[in-house]
Write an enzyme that holds these catalytic residues in place. Structure first.
Site, PDB file in Angstrom:
ATOM      1  N   CYS A   1      12.302 -43.034 103.397  1.00 28.70           N
ATOM      2  CA  CYS A   1      12.400 -43.685 104.710  1.00 28.70           C
ATOM      3  C   CYS A   1      11.650 -42.978 105.816  1.00 28.70           C
ATOM      4  O   CYS A   1      11.413 -43.557 106.855  1.00 28.70           O
ATOM      5  CB  CYS A   1      13.853 -43.898 105.113  1.00 28.70           C
ATOM      6  SG  CYS A   1      14.974 -42.808 104.321  1.00 28.70           S
TER       7      CYS A   1
ATOM      8  N   GLU B   1      18.342 -47.722  92.114  1.00 30.15           N
ATOM      9  CA  GLU B   1      17.141 -47.109  91.545  1.00 30.15           C
ATOM     10  C   GLU B   1      17.466 -45.708  91.000  1.00 30.15           C
ATOM     11  O   GLU B   1      17.032 -45.338  89.905  1.00 30.15           O
ATOM     12  CB  GLU B   1      16.058 -47.004  92.635  1.00 30.15           C
ATOM     13  CG  GLU B   1      14.746 -46.439  92.129  1.00 30.15           C
ATOM     14  CD  GLU B   1      13.684 -46.326  93.218  1.00 30.15           C
ATOM     15  OE1 GLU B   1      13.977 -46.592  94.396  1.00 30.15           O
ATOM     16  OE2 GLU B   1      12.551 -45.950  92.860  1.00 30.15           O
TER      17      GLU B   1
ATOM     18  N   GLU C   1      18.479 -48.140  96.841  1.00 24.16           N
ATOM     19  CA  GLU C   1      18.076 -46.784  96.461  1.00 24.16           C
ATOM     20  C   GLU C   1      19.062 -46.195  95.443  1.00 24.16           C
ATOM     21  O   GLU C   1      18.659 -45.505  94.507  1.00 24.16           O
ATOM     22  CB  GLU C   1      17.987 -45.913  97.718  1.00 24.16           C
ATOM     23  CG  GLU C   1      17.074 -44.733  97.534  1.00 24.16           C
ATOM     24  CD  GLU C   1      16.470 -44.235  98.853  1.00 24.16           C
ATOM     25  OE1 GLU C   1      15.920 -45.057  99.613  1.00 24.16           O
ATOM     26  OE2 GLU C   1      16.548 -43.037  99.105  1.00 24.16           O
TER      27      GLU C   1
ATOM     28  N   GLU D   1       0.349 -52.004 103.426  1.00 27.59           N
ATOM     29  CA  GLU D   1       1.428 -52.532 102.566  1.00 27.59           C
ATOM     30  C   GLU D   1       2.379 -53.442 103.344  1.00 27.59           C
ATOM     31  O   GLU D   1       3.075 -54.254 102.749  1.00 27.59           O
ATOM     32  CB  GLU D   1       2.271 -51.384 101.982  1.00 27.59           C
ATOM     33  CG  GLU D   1       1.553 -50.471 101.012  1.00 27.59           C
ATOM     34  CD  GLU D   1       0.866 -49.294 101.702  1.00 27.59           C
ATOM     35  OE1 GLU D   1       0.655 -49.372 102.941  1.00 27.59           O
ATOM     36  OE2 GLU D   1       0.515 -48.324 101.011  1.00 27.59           O
TER      37      GLU D   1
ATOM     38  N   CYS E   1      16.299 -37.885 112.106  1.00 31.29           N
ATOM     39  CA  CYS E   1      15.750 -38.788 113.138  1.00 31.29           C
ATOM     40  C   CYS E   1      16.282 -38.513 114.535  1.00 31.29           C
ATOM     41  O   CYS E   1      15.619 -38.848 115.514  1.00 31.29           O
ATOM     42  CB  CYS E   1      16.047 -40.230 112.791  1.00 31.29           C
ATOM     43  SG  CYS E   1      15.117 -40.806 111.390  1.00 31.29           S
TER      44      CYS E   1
ATOM     45  N   LYS F   1       6.816 -44.035 112.936  1.00 36.31           N
ATOM     46  CA  LYS F   1       7.127 -45.435 112.616  1.00 36.31           C
ATOM     47  C   LYS F   1       6.040 -46.376 113.130  1.00 36.31           C
ATOM     48  O   LYS F   1       5.829 -47.459 112.583  1.00 36.31           O
ATOM     49  CB  LYS F   1       8.494 -45.823 113.207  1.00 36.31           C
ATOM     50  CG  LYS F   1       9.667 -45.171 112.488  1.00 36.31           C
ATOM     51  CD  LYS F   1      10.072 -45.925 111.242  1.00 36.31           C
ATOM     52  CE  LYS F   1      11.066 -45.147 110.403  1.00 36.31           C
ATOM     53  NZ  LYS F   1      11.223 -45.679 109.046  1.00 36.31           N
TER      54      LYS F   1
ATOM     55  N   GLU G   1       3.716 -46.255 110.336  1.00 34.65           N
ATOM     56  CA  GLU G   1       4.262 -46.970 109.173  1.00 34.65           C
ATOM     57  C   GLU G   1       4.082 -48.482 109.344  1.00 34.65           C
ATOM     58  O   GLU G   1       3.636 -49.174 108.424  1.00 34.65           O
ATOM     59  CB  GLU G   1       5.752 -46.649 109.000  1.00 34.65           C
ATOM     60  CG  GLU G   1       6.374 -47.338 107.778  1.00 34.65           C
ATOM     61  CD  GLU G   1       7.884 -47.060 107.620  1.00 34.65           C
ATOM     62  OE1 GLU G   1       8.590 -46.918 108.629  1.00 34.65           O
ATOM     63  OE2 GLU G   1       8.336 -47.001 106.470  1.00 34.65           O
TER      64      GLU G   1
ATOM     65  N   SER H   1      11.078 -42.867  96.125  1.00 25.95           N
ATOM     66  CA  SER H   1      11.818 -44.098  95.861  1.00 25.95           C
ATOM     67  C   SER H   1      10.941 -45.295  96.199  1.00 25.95           C
ATOM     68  O   SER H   1      10.187 -45.263  97.179  1.00 25.95           O
ATOM     69  CB  SER H   1      13.073 -44.120  96.744  1.00 25.95           C
ATOM     70  OG  SER H   1      13.510 -45.436  96.914  1.00 25.95           O
TER      71      SER H   1
HETATM   72 FE1  HC0 Z   1      15.435 -43.193 111.171  1.00 23.55          FE
HETATM   73 FE2  HC0 Z   1      15.674 -44.893 109.333  1.00 23.55          FE
HETATM   74  S1  HC0 Z   1      17.199 -43.292 109.820  1.00 23.55           S
HETATM   75  S2  HC0 Z   1      14.022 -43.338 109.413  1.00 23.55           S
HETATM   76  O1  HC0 Z   1      15.518 -41.448 110.979  1.00 23.55           O
HETATM   77  O2  HC0 Z   1      15.997 -44.397 106.536  1.00 23.55           O
HETATM   78  O3  HC0 Z   1      13.022 -43.517 112.788  1.00 23.55           O
HETATM   79  O4  HC0 Z   1      17.333 -43.455 113.417  1.00 23.55           O
HETATM   80  O5  HC0 Z   1      15.520 -46.113 111.788  1.00 23.55           O
HETATM   81  O6  HC0 Z   1      13.663 -47.024 108.783  1.00 23.55           O
HETATM   82  O7  HC0 Z   1      17.961 -46.729 109.233  1.00 23.55           O
HETATM   83  C1  HC0 Z   1      13.971 -43.337 112.293  1.00 23.55           C
HETATM   84  C2  HC0 Z   1      16.565 -43.250 112.639  1.00 23.55           C
HETATM   85  C3  HC0 Z   1      15.517 -45.173 111.159  1.00 23.55           C
HETATM   86  C4  HC0 Z   1      14.460 -46.265 108.973  1.00 23.55           C
HETATM   87  C5  HC0 Z   1      17.061 -46.130 109.263  1.00 23.55           C
HETATM   88  C6  HC0 Z   1      15.832 -44.644 107.578  1.00 23.55           C
END
Ligand code: HC0
Ligand code: SF4
Length: 563
Positions: free
Chosen positions: A298, A281, A278, A365, A502, A357, A360, A318
């Site tokens: 993320c 980039e 990142e 993709e 998170c 998640k 996701e 990104s």
């Molecule tokens: Fe997160 Fe992550 S930091 S989104 O908040 O970027 O869910 O803990 O795992 O993928 O590393 C959540 C937390 C993750 C991802 C990381 C990011």
């Protein structure tokens, strides 16, 4: 400012926004269903009634302003009768299958019915039977358990700016639902799960995939490989008697091994890859003059939000995959040979603080040859339930650190789990001065904190870089509106949908008022004691990146949403 008399005791108040807050300050846990200090006041549940000692009138304390000299009682015969009556009415229209409800033990209705000793319900069961909604990857809705407190409606609107859920119908037909009673999958729900996090009963819960996890673990043909996200380690302990913020990763690794997981790794490893990719980039965009702002990628609820509501900004996101997905790409590439040679299939489970998640991992993709890169996402809470099921006592375990090679991460990686962490890691990588002093300066620059939008400026090789950090989707909406109106300009914007980042994810131990601050501090402490603080110092990551080569990295670590 003034003094109230609560149950005969003088209680000073200063700035509390309602009588309820003053009563709680006085050490009396007044019951509520629909009150969260973080959300607007709805005043519908009427559980928080108090009695005026002068007039004998009873009123909801959440909607009363404290006044000097005001004298109230909180537990008179009238109030107790009133509260029991509300509970009986709620229970009469509630599907009370507590024993096998996902929320059992964490349900406010259950807790208050017990607390007020409600044993008989004098009203007939006249409940309508509503259809359940299983269509979301993230959450499960059972309207038969809804008590109409409206907490989900308000969090979705006020914190996330989404307005997916609302009240519909009248009188006994009143319900909470998406517009036109659509299924969640037919709405613009971004799967953030905050509605489930605040739901007082089992009406909205996280999609439970524990059965799938056990089946994989017990399948001898499967090599079960786990990654654990940064924010999980500082919150999971809360369910087992550890203080919020206490990092118990090594106990969790040990428990997973006993449960039968083959290999346990750390998402931090991939977060270092994300930081490097990142930051590269970002530096390229600086050279090329845009597109700005570059948005971090993320948080899957954030990506989904743009996709559904503002797709023109997808080019600003990104192109780096989230650490979870980068991890999975690297793992599946590295283990293809292993699978071919021993005939087992690598089955990848990601343990995340987040419900989005799950969505996701299910995106097109991230499917290759019909299989998802991440086979299963479990939330922190699902892992809690699995550990409980086994009867393992975490405090009696021998500690075990994550396996190598994918178990090693920098301090910059572990702070991904707290708001501002991704931006701070990228900044650490971009700033040319690599001294300790720079790290300190960045730390106190304002990039950390709990304000919903924070702005910081750094000098990178003579260019002034403007960065914003946002937590809470509603504030991302505000920020975009200001950018469009020309009121703000940034080079880089980090967005995390959940308050606090998170650590405040909806897959974590319950509650909107959860100990996000302490959890965040736990991650900062992990950074402070980390072996190395910068992504590029991770020897395994740098070796792998150069092994894979730029073309592989381009193909496997990046993604273009909306194409
Ligand atoms: Fe997160 Fe992550 S930091 S989104 O908040 O970027 O869910 O803990 O795992 O993928 O590393 C959540 C937390 C993750 C991802 C990381 C990011
Ligand atoms: Fe709203 Fe998030 Fe719940 Fe979807 S998951 S209904 S966006 S709070």
């Amino acid at each position: 400012k003034g003094i109230m008399i609560i149950d005969g005791i003088r209680v000073p108040f200063d700035g509390e926004k309602n009588v309820l807050a003053v009563v709680r300050k006085a050490g009396i846990d007044i019951p509520t269903f629909c009150y969260y200090s973080d959300l607007s006041i709805y005043g519908a549940c009427r559980m928080c009634m108090v009695e005026d000692t002068k007039t004998g009138k009873i009123e909801a304390s959440c909607s009363m302003e404290p006044r000097d000299g005001m004298s109230i009682r909180t537990n008179t015969a009238k109030l107790l009768k009133h509260r029991r009556m509300i509970l009986e009415l709620l229970l009469a229209s509630h599907d009370c299958n507590c024993t096998n409800c996902a929320k059992s033990g964490n349900c406010r209705l259950q807790e208050l019915a017990q607390r007020f000793g409600v044993r008989h319900i004098r009203f007939p069961d006249t409940r309508p039977r509503y259809e359940m909604d299983y269509t979301s990857y993230a959450i499960f809705r059972d309207p038969n358990k809804c008590i109409l407190c409206g907490d989900c409606v308000r969090v979705c609107e006020e914190k996330q700016g989404q307005g997916i859920l609302d009240f519909a119908g009248r009188g006994s037909e009143l319900q909470v639902m998406p517009a036109f009673d659509r299924k969640l999958s037919e709405t613009k729900c971004v799967s953030c799960g905050q509605c489930a996090a605040v739901c007082t009963t089992g009406a909205i819960t996280v999609n439970d995939q524990i059965g799938t996890a056990w089946r994989a673990i017990h399948d001898p043909q499967k090599r079960v490989v786990v990654q654990i996200a940064p924010a999980v380690r500082v919150a999971i302990g809360e369910e087992f008697g550890y203080a919020p913020g206490e990092n118990i990763l090594d106990r969790v690794v040990s428990a997973l091994k006993i449960m039968g997981v083959d290999e346990v790794y750390d998402t931090n490893f991939a977060a270092d890859m994300t930081t490097i990719s990142e930051a590269e980039e970002f530096l390229q965009r600086l050279k090329a003059g845009g597109p700005f702002p570059m948005f971090t990628s993320c948080c899957p609820a954030w990506v989904k939000y743009l996709e559904l509501n503002d797709p023109k900004y997808l080019e600003n996101i990104s192109t780096c995959k989230s650490p979870m997905q980068m991890f999975a790409s690297v793992l599946k590439a590295k283990y293809a040979e292993k699978d071919a040679s021993d005939g087992r299939t690598t089955y990848h489970i990601a343990i995340m603080p987040c419900t989005a998640k799950k969505m996701e991992a299910a995106r097109d993709e991230f499917f290759h040859d019909g299989t998802p890169d991440v086979d299963l996402v479990l939330t922190t809470r699902e892992l809690v339930d699995m550990i409980r099921e086994t009867g393992i006592h975490l405090d009696e375990l021998e500690l075990e650190s994550p396996d190598l090679p994918f178990g090693l991460g920098s301090g910059a990686a572990v702070i991904y789990g707290v708001t501002g962490g991704v931006a701070e890691s990228v900044v650490r990588h971009c700033l040319p001065d690599k001294s300790k002093n720079t790290l300190r300066q960045v730390r106190v620059s304002g990039i950390r904190g709990d304000e919903p939008i924070r702005e910081v400026t750094y000098d990178v090789d003579g260019t002034e870089i403007k960065i914003a950090v946002v937590n809470g989707l509603i504030h991302a909406k505000e920020l975009i509106a200001d950018i469009e109106a020309g009121k703000r300009f940034y080079h880089l914007v980090e967005v995390m949908s959940c308050q606090g980042g998170c650590v405040g994810g909806a897959g974590q131990p319950y509650g909107l008022t959860a100990a996000k601050k302490e959890r965040g501090n736990g991650l900062y402490a992990a950074d402070a004691s980390a072996l190395f603080k910068r992504a590029e110092k991770n020897p395994v990551v740098t070796a792998m990146l150069s092994d894979f080569g730029p073309q592989w990295c381009h193909d496997h670590l990046h993604v273009h949403y909306g194409h």
